[in-house]
Design an enzyme around this catalytic site. Structure first.
Site, PDB file in Angstrom:
ATOM      1  N   GLY A 155       0.204  -4.837   1.306  1.00  0.00           N
ATOM      2  CA  GLY A 155      -1.195  -4.876   0.915  1.00  0.00           C
ATOM      3  C   GLY A 155      -1.734  -3.489   0.622  1.00  0.00           C
ATOM      4  N   ASP A 215      -4.566 -12.340   3.004  1.00  0.00           N
ATOM      5  CA  ASP A 215      -6.023 -12.181   2.883  1.00  0.00           C
ATOM      6  C   ASP A 215      -6.585 -12.435   1.485  1.00  0.00           C
ATOM      7  OD1 ASP A 215      -6.309 -11.613   5.569  1.00  0.00           O
ATOM      8  OD2 ASP A 215      -5.925  -9.494   5.276  1.00  0.00           O
TER       9      ASP A 215
END
Lengths: 323, 323, 323, 323
Positions: free
Chosen positions: B102, B128
């Site tokens: 990420g 997410d």
């Protein structure tokens, strides 16, 4: 008997609907009318009774929760509540009751029987499995599988990040859910109310594991362990081993819901039948259960006061299997 | 390019293995050697590289977590760490890297590129979904389905007991997980960082519902909501409505694990291929993603600094659908 | 005993890995070396043995199939095959064997014991549950839950389209899988080898149902029913009731795979421990099983020749519950 | 518009209930009355209409199948049927219709619009995904995940027994289900109507694999492949390679049922809203869909006559990923 009623009470558990369905259809099969009572004892007091047909329970066997709703009742614990409840039974001409629930439910039932002589047969509907008089309660197998499925997911992360996970499962008074979750989840440690595993034990198992190059750990904690809940235990271990990369996961309410497993549907169906046929054969003030694959009716008093003991061979298994 | 490497970094997400598999096999398909790096940047610094073959990734596409392990690296954030990492790449003659992770991962990657010119292409691996440059991140669809499955179970109890459930899902900075869980879970209210739903709003929605005879409620809360987490919000609502029968459930780490969904396997496989083929075509300092079904390479700088905006039509949907 | 070996043979079943894991770790726990044999008797003949450590079985408890592979062996049925197998055991100095499989496996094992005196303890690994000497076989609970999950899906369509579905489940010689699937799946009819349900019975149950406004039906058929398989039975019913809107679904191989349920992991772990501890205590030529929750060792001869009888109360349950 | 109606028609698909729910609640949200029609066009002809409230669709979003039932209607294909249907609409004063179904449903709808001018907006409810005018149909994501879950189970056995498995998935005219199942299931070969993979191709891929020590294979076959169904293809390959240990598994009807995935619930909810708001804004004779994340209304004529093309990059992916 010409007419009986059925209700669910206490915490809901998967398979309650399968049990209601069996009660309804067994009654009809034997030519007995059957009424549903909504919201347990509360609904009985308020007269929330309605006639059920075979189709009332169509397509419900696979559903979690309870179509009759559930509630805990303070009113029924008072004599006035039971009097009102009895009046409703007279009004609807109910001659027998199947009560699906746990110890709280059966405590009320036996009181009610003593005072008013209403024949009640109970079905053990609770995920906790800590009821004397049956090897398994309705919903237990599903709850264990749900918790285990969660632990399988958590292990993906534990393994990827080489972490210690403290997983809290349900069980205020017993390790019935924790134990198969620990064995089936490949946990290194299990903390349950029935055994005295201390914080130093946890620490030494972890250090022993690290010394053998084990990099991730699952520790299953029953919520009612005498050392505290998972958050507390993790904090105390962390104090002793500050460099430990640990996480806590509290499985919580997901353990109550979901579609029942095959075992729970089968058990719930058998017990539903046994409750009705028990009533028709004169049983009262007892719970229907299966012990060593045999149907037994246990007096409510015994289900309330006697303690079912977790199999000690399980405790040893966790030790052997995490070698 | 003759030899590339691949690693996973940051929080693990379902589909990372499918992505690693695609990277390994695409490299081999194009006649390029491929090395795996264990434990992200930490492993790179320490030289935990090993050659991977097609069979190294057999039977992994369906597995959660990451077979290359993951870790967050403080060392790599220091110049000395990056120097050691670069030396390892030279030692192993690695000419390009696929970094699966990420924003933290990409921040390190762009620094590394600036200093040492190592071509890196990133794959968005995080549950997410809050990464600019791709409509969906690898693991997001699985996380949402896992959370939704939990909410389905919780609703069984909410419905049976006529309760209010506050369910906390992941999302420190965004409502990407909360939003589809709320819509798909039939929630009455959703609280996410992107919108200003206040405690009085929650209270009025509840009271409005009760007045229409609605008896159970699911309220989905993103952990990073500006009103607090689920426990805090539930406490504040309870203060205003003491008679409310409410429970809190924090889904937590189960959202990270599990076998990836079809969508995540497909996305991860496509992105893995795109990362390797991007590297071979001269891409560097970019993340591969899909926007409106088209493959795009977005500079790491943009993925780090730009904000992906949640679709506003979703906010309105919760209102309409809980009518 | 200083060294034992373990293999899987016959059709794979979920929980075999949990059993292998328990065998390996129990041996190590007791200070005994343990070898894995790949591909059952075939591998034994060819010398595919390798030493196993505790870490060889890490992260396998949740996996379907068998990490030791399986195969059916014709060679072992010939004396020459068994002679070669015995030579391998001598070469590797194996003093006892745990054989995980079904009746075919045990038939070979008892022959081998008679000829060469090799101590073998068997673990009942088969989804079919038709083994005398244990209430449940490893994999059975998982197979039933998988089949039931499929039936739940099929009922969605049956119900939406008001159709009759004939669902074929595994069971060449018995209705062990069919019966709980029928009860748990809310089926109206079940056809199993152990009972004589005829085509006219099926027709009359259907017509009786339609007359009571029932619009959809699930009929569970064990593949080995004496009236034919599901396709044949459906065709014969359709001949009599041409206007019936019916479909056939054969569940097939999906019933063999998948992650084992909690029950299967627990059973497999217990049996794995019991096999090793049995060997160490001098057991041979027997299968370890659980009958009424008690561990029993049953001579292979009995497991092969005696027939386990399906509980007759289940037959009656389908009738009552589809009222 | 003051009053609209909604029905489902053709094969049921997971998410239809989520779509009905969205239609009902969006109508109510906008102050429009909404009627449900049971059993599709057949029910419309017979006048099986009933008023729906918000509570009519409570607790349905997670359910497979369709609460409005479905049926294929021959009567509506005749002018007389449509005349009777129109009379029912007049009788109930229905001013617009939401039709949830596939191409057969829309063919009837456009005919009906041409003859009687009834505004109809369609929702793409079919697991097949072969509808022009939307990237995804309602139920497709669930069907793919169900099939993939089955393939994961089958691979356990394929891997344990080192077998070749031919798995047949739904798709009479397209490989939309087969393709992601093949990629996500790690299949070595996929046979779909859109591409010309021949038996010799299959044979050479198998032999190539064996020569590289690959021991198990998954071959995904769309039921409508031009080379035949899975059983036929397996037989032809077996003829050429008699020693091949192969099995066939036809997934069949399980692909239609089950609780919808998050994606399907979200899509179904969005489309349900779009259908009602489209009607209110004067849309008619069109289907609501999402293309590249944007809502589009496509004339029924185009959805019926135009062909949606499967992404060609997927074909290449199977080749790369099975290297």
């Amino acid at each position: 008997m010409k007419r009986i009623a059925v209700f669910t009470s206490g915490g809901d558990s998967p398979g309650m609907n399968a049990c209601i369905r069996a009660v309804v259809r067994t009654a009809i099969y034997h030519g007995v009318e059957v009424y549903g009572i909504r919201r347990g004892y509360n609904g009985l007091i308020k007269g929330e009774l309605f006639k059920m047909e075979s189709s009332s329970v169509s397509n419900t066997i696979q559903k979690g929760g309870t179509i009759l709703k559930s509630a805990r009742s303070l009113d029924f614990m008072a004599p006035e509540g039971r009097r009102l409840a009895f009046e409703q039974l007279q009004k609807y001409e109910i001659e027998g009751i199947v009560a699906i629930g746990g110890n709280g439910t059966f405590t009320g039932a036996t009181l009610f029987y003593e005072e008013y002589g209403v024949p009640i047969v109970g079905a053990p509907g609770t995920i906790d499995n800590d009821l004397y008089g049956t090897d398994f309660t309705i919903g237990y197998d599903t709850a264990v599988n749900t918790a285990l499925d969660a632990i399988d997911k958590i292990r993906d992360t534990a393994d990827s990040h080489e972490r210690v996970f403290f997983v809290e499962v349900m069980g205020r008074d017993s390790g019935y859910i924790a134990m198969p979750c620990a064995i089936g989840g490949g946990a290194e440690i299990v903390l349950i109310p029935e055994t005295k595993t201390t914080i130093p034990d946890v620490i030494s198992t972890l250090q022993n594991g690290w010394s053998r190059s084990k990099t991730s750990f699952i520790i299953v904690v029953a919520e009612g362990d005498e050392e505290g809940n998972a958050t507390e235990i993790a904090a105390r271990v962390k104090e002793a081993i500050p460099q430990m990369d640990a996480r806590v996961s509290i499985l919580g309410h997901i353990q109550r819901g979901g579609s029942p497993t095959a075992s729970d549907r089968l058990l719930a169906s058998q017990i539903g039948i046994a409750c009705v046929e028990g009533l028709l054969n004169g049983k009262k003030d007892v719970m229907a259960g299966f012990v060593n694959n045999r149907l037994v009716y246990t007096p409510f008093k015994d289900t309330i006061t006697k303690k079912k003991i977790i199999n000690q061979r399980f405790v040893r298994m966790v030790e052997i299997l995490s070698v």
